[in-house]
Design a protein around this motif. Sequence first.
Motif, PDB file in Angstrom:
ATOM      1  N   ALA A 141       0.852  -1.138  -0.185  1.00 40.60           N
ATOM      2  CA  ALA A 141       0.052   0.052  -0.020  1.00 40.60           C
ATOM      3  C   ALA A 141       0.887   1.141  -0.129  1.00 40.60           C
ATOM      4  N   LEU A 142       2.035   1.370   0.716  1.00 40.67           N
ATOM      5  CA  LEU A 142       2.573   2.472   0.724  1.00 40.67           C
ATOM      6  C   LEU A 142       3.269   2.754  -0.489  1.00 40.67           C
ATOM      7  N   LEU A 143       4.054   1.640  -1.020  1.00 44.54           N
ATOM      8  CA  LEU A 143       4.626   1.595  -2.441  1.00 44.54           C
ATOM      9  C   LEU A 143       3.658   2.428  -3.419  1.00 44.54           C
ATOM     10  N   MET A 144       2.283   1.837  -3.474  1.00 47.78           N
ATOM     11  CA  MET A 144       1.315   2.214  -4.469  1.00 47.78           C
ATOM     12  C   MET A 144       1.171   3.884  -4.236  1.00 47.78           C
ATOM     13  N   LEU A 145       0.832   4.238  -2.817  1.00 48.97           N
ATOM     14  CA  LEU A 145       0.416   5.597  -2.633  1.00 48.97           C
ATOM     15  C   LEU A 145       1.674   6.326  -3.013  1.00 48.97           C
ATOM     16  N   SER A 146       2.957   6.252  -2.678  1.00 47.45           N
ATOM     17  CA  SER A 146       4.042   7.164  -3.024  1.00 47.45           C
ATOM     18  C   SER A 146       4.413   7.053  -4.444  1.00 47.45           C
ATOM     19  N   ILE A 147       3.990   5.934  -5.196  1.00 47.68           N
ATOM     20  CA  ILE A 147       4.299   5.859  -6.748  1.00 47.68           C
ATOM     21  C   ILE A 147       3.005   6.922  -7.332  1.00 47.68           C
ATOM     22  N   PHE A 148       1.828   6.546  -6.953  1.00 47.39           N
ATOM     23  CA  PHE A 148       0.761   7.432  -7.758  1.00 47.39           C
ATOM     24  C   PHE A 148       0.154   8.483  -6.626  1.00 47.39           C
ATOM     25  N   GLY A 149       0.916   8.780  -5.694  1.00 49.46           N
ATOM     26  CA  GLY A 149       0.185  10.104  -4.765  1.00 49.46           C
ATOM     27  C   GLY A 149      -0.969   9.665  -3.909  1.00 49.46           C
ATOM     28  N   PRO A 150      -1.146   9.973  -2.703  1.00 46.49           N
ATOM     29  CA  PRO A 150      -2.074   9.845  -1.881  1.00 46.49           C
ATOM     30  C   PRO A 150      -3.508  10.219  -2.250  1.00 46.49           C
ATOM     31  N   SER A 151      -4.126   9.883  -3.374  1.00 46.41           N
ATOM     32  CA  SER A 151      -5.724  10.309  -3.548  1.00 46.41           C
ATOM     33  C   SER A 151      -6.584   9.155  -3.081  1.00 46.41           C
ATOM     34  N   THR A 152      -7.706   9.517  -3.095  1.00 50.56           N
ATOM     35  CA  THR A 152      -8.806   8.754  -2.609  1.00 50.56           C
ATOM     36  C   THR A 152      -8.921   7.463  -3.363  1.00 50.56           C
ATOM     37  N   PHE A 153      -8.858   7.440  -4.805  1.00 55.33           N
ATOM     38  CA  PHE A 153      -9.126   6.674  -5.759  1.00 55.33           C
ATOM     39  C   PHE A 153      -7.855   5.590  -5.522  1.00 55.33           C
ATOM     40  N   VAL A 154      -6.700   6.015  -5.521  1.00 57.83           N
ATOM     41  CA  VAL A 154      -5.657   5.240  -5.263  1.00 57.83           C
ATOM     42  C   VAL A 154      -5.553   4.441  -3.982  1.00 57.83           C
ATOM     43  N   ILE A 155      -6.109   5.100  -2.909  1.00 53.25           N
ATOM     44  CA  ILE A 155      -6.248   4.133  -1.627  1.00 53.25           C
ATOM     45  C   ILE A 155      -7.314   2.953  -1.768  1.00 53.25           C
ATOM     46  N   ILE A 156      -8.261   3.372  -2.360  1.00 51.55           N
ATOM     47  CA  ILE A 156      -9.475   2.400  -2.694  1.00 51.55           C
ATOM     48  C   ILE A 156      -8.802   1.351  -3.618  1.00 51.55           C
ATOM     49  N   CYS A 157      -8.201   1.771  -4.792  1.00 56.10           N
ATOM     50  CA  CYS A 157      -7.561   0.590  -5.703  1.00 56.10           C
ATOM     51  C   CYS A 157      -6.409  -0.252  -4.671  1.00 56.10           C
ATOM     52  N   ALA A 158      -5.525   0.438  -4.144  1.00 55.50           N
ATOM     53  CA  ALA A 158      -4.437  -0.457  -3.440  1.00 55.50           C
ATOM     54  C   ALA A 158      -5.315  -1.394  -2.484  1.00 55.50           C
ATOM     55  N   VAL A 159      -6.233  -0.746  -1.598  1.00 51.40           N
ATOM     56  CA  VAL A 159      -6.789  -1.725  -0.756  1.00 51.40           C
ATOM     57  C   VAL A 159      -7.538  -2.847  -1.144  1.00 51.40           C
ATOM     58  N   ALA A 160      -8.085  -2.349  -2.363  1.00 48.78           N
ATOM     59  CA  ALA A 160      -8.993  -3.518  -2.933  1.00 48.78           C
ATOM     60  C   ALA A 160      -8.140  -4.591  -3.377  1.00 48.78           C
ATOM     61  N   ILE A 161      -7.013  -4.268  -4.220  1.00 53.30           N
ATOM     62  CA  ILE A 161      -5.984  -5.099  -4.852  1.00 53.30           C
ATOM     63  C   ILE A 161      -5.494  -6.059  -3.370  1.00 53.30           C
ATOM     64  N   ILE A 162      -5.162  -5.414  -2.356  1.00 56.54           N
ATOM     65  CA  ILE A 162      -4.603  -6.141  -1.277  1.00 56.54           C
ATOM     66  C   ILE A 162      -5.463  -7.275  -0.605  1.00 56.54           C
ATOM     67  N   TYR A 163      -6.759  -6.722  -0.624  1.00 63.08           N
ATOM     68  CA  TYR A 163      -7.992  -7.777   0.288  1.00 63.08           C
ATOM     69  C   TYR A 163      -8.409  -8.550  -1.024  1.00 63.08           C
ATOM     70  N   ALA A 164      -8.521  -8.340  -1.863  1.00 56.77           N
ATOM     71  CA  ALA A 164      -9.339  -9.223  -2.934  1.00 56.77           C
ATOM     72  C   ALA A 164      -8.843 -10.916  -2.878  1.00 56.77           C
ATOM     73  N   PRO A 165      -7.683 -11.109  -2.743  1.00 60.99           N
ATOM     74  CA  PRO A 165      -7.096 -12.530  -2.837  1.00 60.99           C
ATOM     75  C   PRO A 165      -7.817 -13.426  -1.607  1.00 60.99           C
ATOM     76  N   ARG A 166      -7.936 -12.752  -0.608  1.00 62.82           N
ATOM     77  CA  ARG A 166      -8.560 -13.368   0.628  1.00 62.82           C
ATOM     78  C   ARG A 166      -9.965 -13.820   0.165  1.00 62.82           C
ATOM     79  N   VAL A 167     -10.594 -12.534  -0.357  1.00 62.05           N
ATOM     80  CA  VAL A 167     -12.080 -13.072  -0.707  1.00 62.05           C
ATOM     81  C   VAL A 167     -12.188 -13.981  -1.866  1.00 62.05           C
ATOM     82  N   PHE A 168     -11.147 -13.923  -2.683  1.00 57.76           N
ATOM     83  CA  PHE A 168     -11.118 -14.974  -3.822  1.00 57.76           C
ATOM     84  C   PHE A 168     -11.121 -16.186  -3.350  1.00 57.76           C
TER      85      PHE A 168
END
Lengths: 565, 407
Positions: free
Chosen positions: B257-284
């Motif tokens: 998450a820190l990596l994504m946010l430092s690359i793309f900047g801390p916008s709400t959209f990036v936070i949502i994407c990063a978190v969704a990608i992190i948690y999707a595998p568990r749900v999967f």
Amino acid sequence: MASKKKEVLLKIADLKIEGYSDETWVPIIKGVDLTLHRGEVMGLIGESGAGKSTIGAAAMGYARDGTRIVEGSKIEFDGMELTTASESEKRALRGSRIAYVAQSAAASFNPAHKIIDQHTEAPLHYRIQKRMEAQEDAMDLYERLRLPNPKEIGFRYPHQVSGGQLQRAMTAMAMSCRPDLIIFDEPTTALDVTTQIEVLAAIRDIVDQFNTAALYITHDLAVVAQMADTIKVLLKGNEVEEASTEEMLNNPKEDYTKSLWAVRSFESPQRHRPKDATPLISVKNVDAAYTGGPKILDDVSFDIYEGMTVAVVGESGSGKSTTARVITGLLPPSKGEVLFRGDPFPPDYRSRTKDQLRQCQMIYQMADTALNPKVKISEIIGRPAQFYSGLKGADLKNRVDEILDLIELDPSKFYNRYPSELSGGQKQRIGIARALAAEPTFIVCDEVTSALDQLVAEGILRLLDRLQNELNLAYMFITHDLATVRSIADEVIVMQQGRVVEQGPKDDMFTPPHHPYTDLLLSSVPEMDPNWLTTLLEERGVDNVGDAAAAKIDPNDPKVQGTNA
Amino acid sequence: MSLFVIGYYTLLLAVSCLAAYFNKKTVFLLAFSLTLVSFVLGIVGGPGALRAVAICAGLLLLTGMVSYAFREFLIQMAESNIGLSFTNNPPVLYGCIIIPIVLIVLSRLLEWPITEFALAALILVIILIGMNSETAKELRTAPMTAAFGMFVIFTYAIAGIFAPYIAPHGEAAVISSAFAPADESMLLGADQLGRDMFSRIVYGARNSVGLALTATVAAFVLGAGAGLLAATKGGWFDQLMGRIADVIMSIPSLIFALLMLSIFGPSTFVIICAVAIIYAPRVFRLTRAVAGNVVVMDYIEAAKLRGEGTGYLIRREILPNSTAPLIAEFGLEFCFVFLLVAGLSFLGLGIQPPTADWGSMVRENATLISFGDITPLIPAAAIALLTVAVNFVVDWMLFRSSGLKEQ
């Protein structure tokens, strides 16, 4: 049967048991009395839901989860009142003085331990025997129950022995502490007819030898006739009647009992193949195997004609259901082909057209897993009609009502219900309705009646027969129950180890001479005569039943060669 | 000895005696052991300690009563079968759902001040649709903890939706000196820039919970979609999805998450994407396992033999039979996502100031901890309360879906 001492062992008086459902306590057992003497075998019979197993459990002072024994009930075991006994007192009885043999031995053994270790658990726990003594005793019991290699079989794991052997090992385990009472809860229901005999013979012998009393719970009258001294008939938690086996078979008093006895009377008239017609389904030299596995089907060929019922019989593992999977396209054959009205049927269901798919429908054995529990009846039946015929709105509703009428269920009552609100027989009818909604010409019935009680099963058979006459359907009827075959089949195919060993019209198949395997199957079906088992064992010899008998068939027998050619 | 102390012991002893007389074992044991403990407490801590015990007990009782009343309220609502009037009337149903959605969109575009009410109406309609006698039956099995959880979630939802009406001051309005203590205009005092703490907590409910909710929904859409497809299709697709999930799960989530946010900047959209990608595998993984048990059923085979497409299989046959564990998992994942977002905000990479967010509020006021002030703990407590409440509800749902309904 051995002579009996007339000492009362178990006395149940005014037993009432309630179950918790929909936030109220509803009665399951409504005041049953039962007296069992030492060494006596009592058969409890009735449909599912009659409370047989509940009474069996209550005889151990046990009420299942969600049920309770109502105050005022008396369960007296050898002078001890079980309804008021503490849990530890009751626990001390179980396993040592009262033992239980469950329907599915495979589910009752712990797969992680060797059979003999589970066998010796109870005697060691009650400090009746030392480990080595207990093991020797186990081997002795295995020998008495005629298990192969009694010295060695106990050191296997449950999955390494066959179903019939496991059921006998479980009986041996129940015997390990020489209990006064054993409760057999449908011990042979899950077994093939040929295997059933060896288990029945073994159970009867050992109960006789140790003069053990037994409650034998089953829904199969012919079986209970072999095993029990007295029979008690139950209906919806009430006792219908009780009498000695002889009297019960020859002279039943109550109407309900008579109706149970009369079940096997239904027989549809034999139909014959139309001359010079193309068979509806033609299976030609089919070999099939599951991915990476051994060959399940070996050169299977047969024809099914329009409007006729072909019964496929055989033990479990003989390839009956695999044949059905090949025809429906779930398992493409590795060799050979399936023809529909003379044209080849695509081997994989995914490459069949909508119209080809609709022609061939399936009815499953377990209605519970065959109907989606979260979908309403109207959609279960309506979907095929909508999918194939494109019906919508009022037309669709009319069609569903029509089909519900056809299967003898009231549309207004069932239209909006879910499968879980239906009884077993009703569920099976919905399964039939779903198949009918597609307007097929051919239906595969995979053991459709084996999970049902006899009365309900007969209703289903009559329904199928009526539908066949009205709609000119062809059935492929997979079953291991020869009584079912006799009542509904026009032609019979006997399968053994993936091969068709004999086929022909029903009338021919039920008259000798038979292929030896057919002969074995036919003679293994229990009859209502209480001396049937005794006679059969005398004829065949005690060591020549079950697996042993099937293995003894000589592959070079001229009759075997003849039917395969 | 004050009147309070006498009353305190009298009440406890009376309750113990009554409980013993009416053979209520647990109540008696609880009351009498409390009496014995109180003797020691009274001697060591004096009336003050006893008063604290009494207040705690009173609070607990109050919570219990609120939970009980709330549950009864829900049961009463459900028993009125109000949901049926929606489900039996498709035009009304769609009307009641579509009108609020249209209003929300319009009010965002034309800046009408009715977004909050439209959203509340939408949620209310969705809840009302579920209100039928079936729900009433389920609600009766809810333990007090679950009722408490539902009440807390309800309160947070109200606070979040109507934040501008509830908060006495603006989200970023500086109204007093830094770290000013609580007074009649500031319920919880001021933060490090002199903004009202209470108002910011109320706005924080909207921002933090809204963000976490969106991210969880996104994770579920991704994960559950892939899981259902993998279970239905099987073969190479299943393998591919499984390996992708393995790769994502092998990366430490916070670092990713820190990596994504430092690359793309801390916008709400990036936070949502990063978190969704992190948690999707568990749900999967969960969805695939649950759906895997469903696809082997005969009714799925029947549907396949009928020639049904994957879409119908998933939507009508598999999904209705996997919802219970998925809903339970949703609650659980929501807590994790919430904590991750709060953690990101605490590290300064989450929601950016001056937007109020509970995670960053803890960090901004952290210096106060060394002065013995509890101000930074209030947003932390808000996070903890929500997490606990959601888990209470989830526990109940897990219990139901595990088939242990009746003991």
